[in-house]
Scaffold this motif. Structure first.
Motif, PDB file in Angstrom:
ATOM      1  N   VAL A 212       0.830  -1.204   0.000  1.00  0.00           N
ATOM      2  CA  VAL A 212       0.000   0.000   0.000  1.00  0.00           C
ATOM      3  C   VAL A 212       0.868   1.257   0.000  1.00  0.00           C
ATOM      4  O   VAL A 212       0.621   2.205  -0.751  1.00  0.00           O
ATOM      5  CB  VAL A 212      -0.958   0.009   1.211  1.00  0.00           C
ATOM      6  CG1 VAL A 212      -1.693   1.343   1.306  1.00  0.00           C
ATOM      7  CG2 VAL A 212      -1.956  -1.129   1.102  1.00  0.00           C
ATOM      8  N   ARG A 213       1.876   1.271   0.844  1.00  0.00           N
ATOM      9  CA  ARG A 213       2.738   2.447   0.961  1.00  0.00           C
ATOM     10  C   ARG A 213       3.427   2.764  -0.360  1.00  0.00           C
ATOM     11  O   ARG A 213       3.487   3.922  -0.795  1.00  0.00           O
ATOM     12  CB  ARG A 213       3.779   2.211   2.061  1.00  0.00           C
ATOM     13  CG  ARG A 213       4.698   3.394   2.342  1.00  0.00           C
ATOM     14  CD  ARG A 213       5.487   3.133   3.617  1.00  0.00           C
ATOM     15  NE  ARG A 213       6.425   4.200   3.917  1.00  0.00           N
ATOM     16  CZ  ARG A 213       7.708   4.208   3.582  1.00  0.00           C
ATOM     17  NH1 ARG A 213       8.221   3.165   2.926  1.00  0.00           N
ATOM     18  NH2 ARG A 213       8.494   5.227   3.904  1.00  0.00           N
ATOM     19  N   LEU A 214       3.922   1.728  -1.046  1.00  0.00           N
ATOM     20  CA  LEU A 214       4.604   1.945  -2.318  1.00  0.00           C
ATOM     21  C   LEU A 214       3.622   2.335  -3.419  1.00  0.00           C
ATOM     22  O   LEU A 214       3.914   3.221  -4.234  1.00  0.00           O
ATOM     23  CB  LEU A 214       5.381   0.692  -2.717  1.00  0.00           C
ATOM     24  CG  LEU A 214       6.231   0.790  -3.990  1.00  0.00           C
ATOM     25  CD1 LEU A 214       7.186   1.974  -3.934  1.00  0.00           C
ATOM     26  CD2 LEU A 214       6.997  -0.515  -4.220  1.00  0.00           C
ATOM     27  N   VAL A 215       2.461   1.691  -3.442  1.00  0.00           N
ATOM     28  CA  VAL A 215       1.450   2.046  -4.448  1.00  0.00           C
ATOM     29  C   VAL A 215       1.024   3.503  -4.297  1.00  0.00           C
ATOM     30  O   VAL A 215       0.871   4.231  -5.279  1.00  0.00           O
ATOM     31  CB  VAL A 215       0.220   1.114  -4.351  1.00  0.00           C
ATOM     32  CG1 VAL A 215      -0.903   1.631  -5.244  1.00  0.00           C
ATOM     33  CG2 VAL A 215       0.575  -0.295  -4.765  1.00  0.00           C
ATOM     34  N   GLU A 216       0.827   3.936  -3.051  1.00  0.00           N
ATOM     35  CA  GLU A 216       0.452   5.335  -2.810  1.00  0.00           C
ATOM     36  C   GLU A 216       1.487   6.283  -3.403  1.00  0.00           C
ATOM     37  O   GLU A 216       1.139   7.285  -4.034  1.00  0.00           O
ATOM     38  CB  GLU A 216       0.321   5.593  -1.308  1.00  0.00           C
ATOM     39  CG  GLU A 216      -0.967   5.090  -0.692  1.00  0.00           C
ATOM     40  CD  GLU A 216      -1.094   5.526   0.757  1.00  0.00           C
ATOM     41  OE1 GLU A 216      -1.867   6.465   1.034  1.00  0.00           O
ATOM     42  OE2 GLU A 216      -0.410   4.936   1.618  1.00  0.00           O
ATOM     43  N   GLN A 217       2.764   5.964  -3.198  1.00  0.00           N
ATOM     44  CA  GLN A 217       3.827   6.847  -3.704  1.00  0.00           C
ATOM     45  C   GLN A 217       3.930   6.771  -5.223  1.00  0.00           C
ATOM     46  O   GLN A 217       4.178   7.782  -5.893  1.00  0.00           O
ATOM     47  CB  GLN A 217       5.167   6.491  -3.065  1.00  0.00           C
ATOM     48  CG  GLN A 217       6.282   7.484  -3.378  1.00  0.00           C
ATOM     49  CD  GLN A 217       5.940   8.900  -2.958  1.00  0.00           C
ATOM     50  OE1 GLN A 217       5.631   9.157  -1.792  1.00  0.00           O
ATOM     51  NE2 GLN A 217       5.958   9.832  -3.898  1.00  0.00           N
ATOM     52  N   GLN A 218       3.726   5.588  -5.778  1.00  0.00           N
ATOM     53  CA  GLN A 218       3.722   5.457  -7.238  1.00  0.00           C
ATOM     54  C   GLN A 218       2.606   6.313  -7.849  1.00  0.00           C
ATOM     55  O   GLN A 218       2.822   7.025  -8.838  1.00  0.00           O
ATOM     56  CB  GLN A 218       3.534   3.990  -7.632  1.00  0.00           C
ATOM     57  CG  GLN A 218       4.740   3.110  -7.332  1.00  0.00           C
ATOM     58  CD  GLN A 218       4.421   1.626  -7.434  1.00  0.00           C
ATOM     59  OE1 GLN A 218       3.262   1.226  -7.431  1.00  0.00           O
ATOM     60  NE2 GLN A 218       5.460   0.802  -7.525  1.00  0.00           N
ATOM     61  N   CYS A 219       1.438   6.242  -7.252  1.00  0.00           N
ATOM     62  CA  CYS A 219       0.295   7.023  -7.750  1.00  0.00           C
ATOM     63  C   CYS A 219       0.536   8.515  -7.565  1.00  0.00           C
ATOM     64  O   CYS A 219       0.219   9.319  -8.452  1.00  0.00           O
ATOM     65  CB  CYS A 219      -0.985   6.606  -7.035  1.00  0.00           C
ATOM     66  SG  CYS A 219      -1.596   4.973  -7.499  1.00  0.00           S
ATOM     67  N   ARG A 220       1.086   8.896  -6.430  1.00  0.00           N
ATOM     68  CA  ARG A 220       1.355  10.312  -6.177  1.00  0.00           C
ATOM     69  C   ARG A 220       2.351  10.868  -7.185  1.00  0.00           C
ATOM     70  O   ARG A 220       2.184  11.983  -7.698  1.00  0.00           O
ATOM     71  CB  ARG A 220       1.866  10.491  -4.750  1.00  0.00           C
ATOM     72  CG  ARG A 220       1.919  11.956  -4.289  1.00  0.00           C
ATOM     73  CD  ARG A 220       2.357  12.068  -2.834  1.00  0.00           C
ATOM     74  NE  ARG A 220       1.431  11.375  -1.949  1.00  0.00           N
ATOM     75  CZ  ARG A 220       1.741  10.293  -1.237  1.00  0.00           C
ATOM     76  NH1 ARG A 220       2.963   9.774  -1.300  1.00  0.00           N
ATOM     77  NH2 ARG A 220       0.857   9.735  -0.443  1.00  0.00           N
ATOM     78  N   THR A 221       3.361  10.104  -7.509  1.00  0.00           N
ATOM     79  CA  THR A 221       4.357  10.535  -8.496  1.00  0.00           C
ATOM     80  C   THR A 221       3.725  10.628  -9.878  1.00  0.00           C
ATOM     81  O   THR A 221       3.936  11.589 -10.625  1.00  0.00           O
ATOM     82  CB  THR A 221       5.552   9.560  -8.523  1.00  0.00           C
ATOM     83  OG1 THR A 221       6.073   9.419  -7.189  1.00  0.00           O
ATOM     84  CG2 THR A 221       6.653  10.066  -9.432  1.00  0.00           C
TER      85      THR A 221
END
Length: 264
Positions: free
Chosen positions: A43-52
């Motif tokens: 979840v943490r990595l997906v959130e950052q991928q989406c934010r980028t």
């Protein structure tokens, strides 16, 4: 390490959007992020991928043509499916639907013609999109822009709502009660804005789409209030906004206004 790299890139695009956003948008970064978003289960990595991804796509530059071939229907379907999934196994807190909605909104900014809008085309094939429409209308009612990473960013919520109501095929995804609430929201926003305000013109266009592309004649919700409002706009002494007055005349030609006139 991936998280830190993405976080740094994201911060760079916010602090110094020009030229960093242009460089990243023209690169393979959005394509790679779309691939990673579909395969990552953290979840943490997906959130950052989406934010980028969102920070890159919401900067007001055109995306290269070949990117559209890769940010395609399977990617959009993946986002929509997880938005509509109540219990994502690796997301116990239920934070990802809102994250994926922002990603969908960011991508939608790059579709200027609803006929070639891949998001709308995918939604036309779905029988429902309950969570999507609920979250959209909540944000629309609050006049929120869920992808405001840059000051120049167009309001992505307003744009997607307008795109969805541009066709009966996607407008039918909204429940009747949702449409009634939306009509009241549009009425309030038109009243609250002065003549010549670009916001009022937008909400008038939205009202036109809702009355035209939904089954409004089944309920005629708020018809007297809408009739009174449009009559008032038509009678404004200084109404020199051509598009606004034309739209007002167009809306008042709909059949329900004739029925209202006979009852007033």
């Amino acid at each position: 390490l991936k998280y830190k790299v993405l976080e740094t890139m994201c911060e760079l695009m916010v602090i110094q959007p020009d030229p960093s956003c242009s460089i990243f948008l023209s690169s393979r970064l959005p394509i790679q992020l779309a691939t990673d978003i579909q395969s990552t289960r953290s979840v943490r990595l997906v959130e950052q991928q989406c934010r980028t991804f969102n920070t890159c796509l919401t900067y007001p530059n055109k995306m290269p043509r070949n990117h559209h071939d890769h940010l395609d229907e399977p990617f959009i379907t993946h986002l929509l499916t997880l938005i509509e999934t109540e219990d994502i196994p690796y997301d116990p807190e239920g934070v990802l639907p809102a994250v994926f909605l922002a990603t969908l909104l960011s991508l939608n900014l790059h579709y200027k013609d609803t006929r070639s809008n891949k998001i709308c085309n995918v939604l036309k094939s779905r029988s429902h999109a309950t969570h999507l429409t609920e979250m959209l209308l909540v944000a629309f009612n609050r006049d929120e822009n869920l992808t405001r990473y840059h000051t120049e960013t167009e309001n992505s919520v307003r744009k997607l709502v307008q795109d969805l109501f541009s066709s009966p095929d996607t407008a039918e995804l909204f429940f009747t009660n949702d449409i009634k609430v939306l009509i009241e929201v549009l009425h309030r926003n038109i009243i609250d804005r002065n003549e010549g305000d670009p916001g009022r013109e937008y909400f008038l266009k939205m009202l036109d789409k809702v009355l035209t592309n939904t089954d409004y004649s089944d309920h005629y919700h708020y018809k007297y209030e809408i009739f009174s409002l449009l009559e008032q706009i038509g009678n404004e002494e200084n109404n020199d906004t051509v598009s606004e007055s034309l739209l007002q005349r167009n809306v008042t030609q709909t059949s329900f206004f004739y029925s209202v006139r006979t009852k007033i």
